[in-house]
Design a protein around this motif. Structure first.
Motif, PDB file in Angstrom:
ATOM      1  N   ALA A   1       3.759   9.777   2.240  1.00  0.00           N
ATOM      2  CA  ALA A   1       4.415  11.045   1.929  1.00  0.00           C
ATOM      3  C   ALA A   1       5.900  10.855   1.644  1.00  0.00           C
ATOM      4  O   ALA A   1       6.498  11.629   0.898  1.00  0.00           O
ATOM      5  CB  ALA A   1       4.225  12.035   3.074  1.00  0.00           C
ATOM      6  N   ALA A   2       6.520   9.819   2.255  1.00  0.00           N
ATOM      7  CA  ALA A   2       7.955   9.593   2.081  1.00  0.00           C
ATOM      8  C   ALA A   2       8.209   8.573   0.982  1.00  0.00           C
ATOM      9  O   ALA A   2       7.496   7.584   0.844  1.00  0.00           O
ATOM     10  CB  ALA A   2       8.573   9.120   3.394  1.00  0.00           C
ATOM     11  N   LEU A   3       9.247   8.835   0.215  1.00  0.00           N
ATOM     12  CA  LEU A   3       9.622   7.950  -0.890  1.00  0.00           C
ATOM     13  C   LEU A   3      10.675   6.965  -0.376  1.00  0.00           C
ATOM     14  O   LEU A   3      11.872   7.202  -0.457  1.00  0.00           O
ATOM     15  CB  LEU A   3      10.178   8.791  -2.044  1.00  0.00           C
ATOM     16  N   ASP A   4      10.207   5.842   0.181  1.00  0.00           N
ATOM     17  CA  ASP A   4      11.127   4.878   0.761  1.00  0.00           C
ATOM     18  C   ASP A   4      11.458   3.763  -0.224  1.00  0.00           C
ATOM     19  O   ASP A   4      11.007   3.763  -1.376  1.00  0.00           O
ATOM     20  CB  ASP A   4      10.564   4.304   2.064  1.00  0.00           C
ATOM     21  N   ALA A   5      12.262   2.790   0.232  1.00  0.00           N
ATOM     22  CA  ALA A   5      12.725   1.719  -0.648  1.00  0.00           C
ATOM     23  C   ALA A   5      11.571   0.901  -1.208  1.00  0.00           C
ATOM     24  O   ALA A   5      11.575   0.518  -2.386  1.00  0.00           O
ATOM     25  CB  ALA A   5      13.702   0.812   0.106  1.00  0.00           C
ATOM     26  N   GLN A   6      10.559   0.620  -0.382  1.00  0.00           N
ATOM     27  CA  GLN A   6       9.424  -0.176  -0.852  1.00  0.00           C
ATOM     28  C   GLN A   6       8.639   0.566  -1.928  1.00  0.00           C
ATOM     29  O   GLN A   6       8.230  -0.018  -2.934  1.00  0.00           O
ATOM     30  CB  GLN A   6       8.508  -0.525   0.308  1.00  0.00           C
ATOM     31  N   MET A   7       8.431   1.858  -1.723  1.00  0.00           N
ATOM     32  CA  MET A   7       7.710   2.622  -2.734  1.00  0.00           C
ATOM     33  C   MET A   7       8.486   2.660  -4.049  1.00  0.00           C
ATOM     34  O   MET A   7       7.902   2.572  -5.131  1.00  0.00           O
ATOM     35  CB  MET A   7       7.422   4.039  -2.252  1.00  0.00           C
ATOM     36  N   LEU A   8       9.797   2.793  -3.976  1.00  0.00           N
ATOM     37  CA  LEU A   8      10.613   2.780  -5.185  1.00  0.00           C
ATOM     38  C   LEU A   8      10.471   1.454  -5.916  1.00  0.00           C
ATOM     39  O   LEU A   8      10.356   1.415  -7.146  1.00  0.00           O
ATOM     40  CB  LEU A   8      12.078   3.055  -4.844  1.00  0.00           C
ATOM     41  N   ARG A   9      10.462   0.351  -5.157  1.00  0.00           N
ATOM     42  CA  ARG A   9      10.286  -0.963  -5.788  1.00  0.00           C
ATOM     43  C   ARG A   9       8.910  -1.058  -6.453  1.00  0.00           C
ATOM     44  O   ARG A   9       8.775  -1.592  -7.570  1.00  0.00           O
ATOM     45  CB  ARG A   9      10.462  -2.077  -4.753  1.00  0.00           C
ATOM     46  N   ASP A  10       7.895  -0.553  -5.763  1.00  0.00           N
ATOM     47  CA  ASP A  10       6.541  -0.591  -6.321  1.00  0.00           C
ATOM     48  C   ASP A  10       6.434   0.251  -7.589  1.00  0.00           C
ATOM     49  O   ASP A  10       5.841  -0.163  -8.589  1.00  0.00           O
ATOM     50  CB  ASP A  10       5.529  -0.109  -5.285  1.00  0.00           C
ATOM     51  N   LEU A  11       7.002   1.443  -7.543  1.00  0.00           N
ATOM     52  CA  LEU A  11       6.965   2.313  -8.715  1.00  0.00           C
ATOM     53  C   LEU A  11       7.721   1.695  -9.880  1.00  0.00           C
ATOM     54  O   LEU A  11       7.278   1.781 -11.033  1.00  0.00           O
ATOM     55  CB  LEU A  11       7.556   3.681  -8.373  1.00  0.00           C
ATOM     56  N   LEU A  12       8.847   1.066  -9.589  1.00  0.00           N
ATOM     57  CA  LEU A  12       9.611   0.425 -10.662  1.00  0.00           C
ATOM     58  C   LEU A  12       8.811  -0.705 -11.296  1.00  0.00           C
ATOM     59  O   LEU A  12       8.859  -0.914 -12.512  1.00  0.00           O
ATOM     60  CB  LEU A  12      10.948  -0.100 -10.117  1.00  0.00           C
TER      61      LEU A  12
ATOM     62  N   LEU B   1       0.810  -1.218   0.000  1.00  0.00           N
ATOM     63  CA  LEU B   1       0.000   0.000   0.000  1.00  0.00           C
ATOM     64  C   LEU B   1       0.844   1.269   0.000  1.00  0.00           C
ATOM     65  O   LEU B   1       0.476   2.286   0.573  1.00  0.00           O
ATOM     66  CB  LEU B   1      -0.973   0.026   1.185  1.00  0.00           C
ATOM     67  N   THR B   2       2.013   1.216  -0.628  1.00  0.00           N
ATOM     68  CA  THR B   2       2.777   2.446  -0.809  1.00  0.00           C
ATOM     69  C   THR B   2       2.206   3.235  -1.981  1.00  0.00           C
ATOM     70  O   THR B   2       2.380   4.445  -2.071  1.00  0.00           O
ATOM     71  CB  THR B   2       4.258   2.164  -1.086  1.00  0.00           C
ATOM     72  N   ALA B   3       1.531   2.543  -2.895  1.00  0.00           N
ATOM     73  CA  ALA B   3       0.938   3.198  -4.059  1.00  0.00           C
ATOM     74  C   ALA B   3      -0.261   2.384  -4.525  1.00  0.00           C
ATOM     75  O   ALA B   3      -0.329   1.179  -4.315  1.00  0.00           O
ATOM     76  CB  ALA B   3       1.967   3.317  -5.186  1.00  0.00           C
ATOM     77  N   VAL B   4      -1.208   3.068  -5.124  1.00  0.00           N
ATOM     78  CA  VAL B   4      -2.397   2.414  -5.666  1.00  0.00           C
ATOM     79  C   VAL B   4      -2.483   2.738  -7.154  1.00  0.00           C
ATOM     80  O   VAL B   4      -2.287   3.895  -7.556  1.00  0.00           O
ATOM     81  CB  VAL B   4      -3.674   2.900  -4.940  1.00  0.00           C
ATOM     82  N   THR B   5      -2.738   1.741  -7.956  1.00  0.00           N
ATOM     83  CA  THR B   5      -2.816   1.959  -9.398  1.00  0.00           C
ATOM     84  C   THR B   5      -4.231   1.699  -9.891  1.00  0.00           C
ATOM     85  O   THR B   5      -4.963   0.873  -9.341  1.00  0.00           O
ATOM     86  CB  THR B   5      -1.857   1.026 -10.161  1.00  0.00           C
ATOM     87  N   SER B   6      -4.594   2.416 -10.934  1.00  0.00           N
ATOM     88  CA  SER B   6      -5.852   2.162 -11.625  1.00  0.00           C
ATOM     89  C   SER B   6      -5.599   2.237 -13.119  1.00  0.00           C
ATOM     90  O   SER B   6      -4.710   2.967 -13.576  1.00  0.00           O
ATOM     91  CB  SER B   6      -6.923   3.179 -11.209  1.00  0.00           C
ATOM     92  N   HIS B   7      -6.375   1.480 -13.871  1.00  0.00           N
ATOM     93  CA  HIS B   7      -6.166   1.386 -15.312  1.00  0.00           C
ATOM     94  C   HIS B   7      -7.511   1.499 -16.010  1.00  0.00           C
ATOM     95  O   HIS B   7      -8.427   0.731 -15.734  1.00  0.00           O
ATOM     96  CB  HIS B   7      -5.488   0.051 -15.649  1.00  0.00           C
ATOM     97  N   ARG B   8      -7.612   2.498 -16.866  1.00  0.00           N
ATOM     98  CA  ARG B   8      -8.830   2.670 -17.642  1.00  0.00           C
ATOM     99  C   ARG B   8      -8.459   3.023 -19.067  1.00  0.00           C
ATOM    100  O   ARG B   8      -7.859   4.084 -19.307  1.00  0.00           O
ATOM    101  CB  ARG B   8      -9.716   3.758 -17.032  1.00  0.00           C
ATOM    102  N   GLY B   9      -8.790   2.149 -19.974  1.00  0.00           N
ATOM    103  CA  GLY B   9      -8.434   2.389 -21.367  1.00  0.00           C
ATOM    104  C   GLY B   9      -6.930   2.437 -21.548  1.00  0.00           C
ATOM    105  O   GLY B   9      -6.213   1.517 -21.165  1.00  0.00           O
ATOM    106  N   SER B  10      -6.446   3.538 -22.086  1.00  0.00           N
ATOM    107  CA  SER B  10      -5.014   3.704 -22.345  1.00  0.00           C
ATOM    108  C   SER B  10      -4.312   4.514 -21.270  1.00  0.00           C
ATOM    109  O   SER B  10      -3.168   4.925 -21.462  1.00  0.00           O
ATOM    110  CB  SER B  10      -4.818   4.385 -23.707  1.00  0.00           C
ATOM    111  N   VAL B  11      -4.998   4.757 -20.156  1.00  0.00           N
ATOM    112  CA  VAL B  11      -4.450   5.616 -19.099  1.00  0.00           C
ATOM    113  C   VAL B  11      -4.267   4.822 -17.808  1.00  0.00           C
ATOM    114  O   VAL B  11      -5.187   4.152 -17.345  1.00  0.00           O
ATOM    115  CB  VAL B  11      -5.380   6.819 -18.839  1.00  0.00           C
ATOM    116  N   VAL B  12      -3.076   4.906 -17.239  1.00  0.00           N
ATOM    117  CA  VAL B  12      -2.780   4.311 -15.932  1.00  0.00           C
ATOM    118  C   VAL B  12      -2.520   5.444 -14.949  1.00  0.00           C
ATOM    119  O   VAL B  12      -1.803   6.402 -15.262  1.00  0.00           O
ATOM    120  CB  VAL B  12      -1.546   3.381 -16.005  1.00  0.00           C
TER     121      VAL B  12
END
Length: 250
Positions: free
Chosen positions: A28-39, A10-21
Motif C-alpha cells: 500500500a505504501a510507495l517506498d524507495a524499493q517500490m520506486l526503484r522497481d517501478l523505474l 515483491l513490491t510489484a508484480v508484472t505480467s506481459h501479454r502481447g503488447s500490454v504490460v
C-alpha cells in the motif's frame, strides 16, 4: 524485445501479454524499493517498441496510500542533512515523469483509496478509471509536508487546473469517485467488479490504432504541456521536501 526486470522484493508484480504490460502494486505504501522497481519497469517498457499499453493497479484493499512515512522519518533521523530524502524525491520524479513520457499509453486502474503520492502516481497515467467507491486525497499539508513530491503539484495543475489543485492540497479533503470524475482526476467511473472490463474497453481500440499515430499524438500533447512551463521546477521538489521534513523533525 521486452526484458522486464525481476522484482524479488515483491513490491510489484508484472505480467506481459502481447503488447500490454500490467503492473500490480503489492504494497500500500510507495517506498524507495517500490520506486526503484517501478523505474525498472518503466525503463524496460521505454526500450521495447512492442509495448503499446501499460496498466497500473493495486493488489491490496487500496490502490496506493502514498509515501511510506516511517521510511521518511527513518531517513531524516539517519541523515539529518536530507540527502536521502532528496534522493527519494528524485526517484519519485523519475517514476512519475517517466510514466508521463512513455510512448506506450498508460492506464491507472484505481480501487479503494489513492492518497498523496498514490494519487500522484495515478495522475501520471494517461487514462484513469476508478471504482464507484474509490476515494482520493492529498493530505501532505495536513501532515506538515509540502505538496511537492515527485512533481505531483505540476502534474495536477496541468491535468485538473490550478483552482482544483489548490483546494485539494490546502484542504486535504477526501473526494469520492463522482467528484474525482467531475474534476478530471478520473476519466471514467465504474463498479469495482467492472474495472477490468473498463480498462479493456480502452485497450482494444488503442491496439487497433496505428502505433506511430498514438506515439506522435502523445508527444505533441506533452510538448504543448511543457510549453506552458518556463522551467522544470520539479527538480527542486526533493530539496523542498527534505528541508520541510528536517524542520519538522527539529
Amino acid at each position: 524485445m521486452l526484458q522486464l526486470p525481476s522484482l524479488p522484493s515483491l513490491t510489484a508484480v508484472t505480467s506481459h501479454r502481447g503488447s500490454v504490460v500490467r503492473v500490480q502494486l503489492m504494497r500500500a505504501a510507495l517506498d524507495a524499493q517500490m520506486l526503484r522497481d517501478l523505474l525498472g519497469v518503466i525503463t524496460a517498457v521505454r526500450e521495447a517498441s512492442s509495448v503499446r499499453v501499460l496498466v497500473i493497479s493495486g493488489e491490496s484493499d487500496d490502490f496506493c496510500l502514498g509515501g511510506d512515512r516511517q521510511e521518511l522519518d527513518r531517513l531524516i533521523t539517519q541523515d539529518p542533512s536530507g540527502t536521502e530524502i532528496r534522493r527519494l524525491g528524485e526517484s519519485a520524479r523519475l517514476v512519475f515523469g517517466g510514466l508521463a513520457e512513455l510512448d506506450a499509453v498508460t492506464i491507472a486502474r484505481v480501487h479503494g483509496r489513492a492518497v498523496g503520492a498514490g494519487l500522484a502516481l495515478a495522475m501520471s497515467c494517461d487514462l484513469r478509471v476508478g471504482a464507484h467507491d474509490s476515494l482520493y486525497r492529498l493530505p501532505e499539508v495536513a501532515l506538515g509536508l509540502p505538496g511537492t513530491w515527485g512533481g505531483a503539484a505540476a502534474r495536477l495543475i496541468s491535468e485538473i487546473g490550478p483552482a482544483a489543485t489548490r483546494e485539494l492540497l490546502l484542504t486535504g479533503r477526501s473526494v469520492d469517485a463522482e467528484t474525482a470524475l467531475r474534476l478530471a482526476v478520473l476519466h471514467r467511473v465504474t463498479p469495482a467488479a467492472e474495472l477490468d472490463e473498463a480498462v479493456n474497453h480502452w485497450i482494444r481500440p488503442l491496439l487497433r490504432r496505428p502505433a506511430t499515430a498514438v506515439r506522435t499524438t502523445k508527444r505533441v500533447l506533452a510538448a504543448h504541456e511543457a510549453s506552458a512551463r518556463m522551467a522544470d521546477l520539479t527538480r527542486l521538489e526533493g530539496h523542498l521536501m527534505a528541508a520541510e521534513i528536517g524542520f519538522n523533525k527539529r
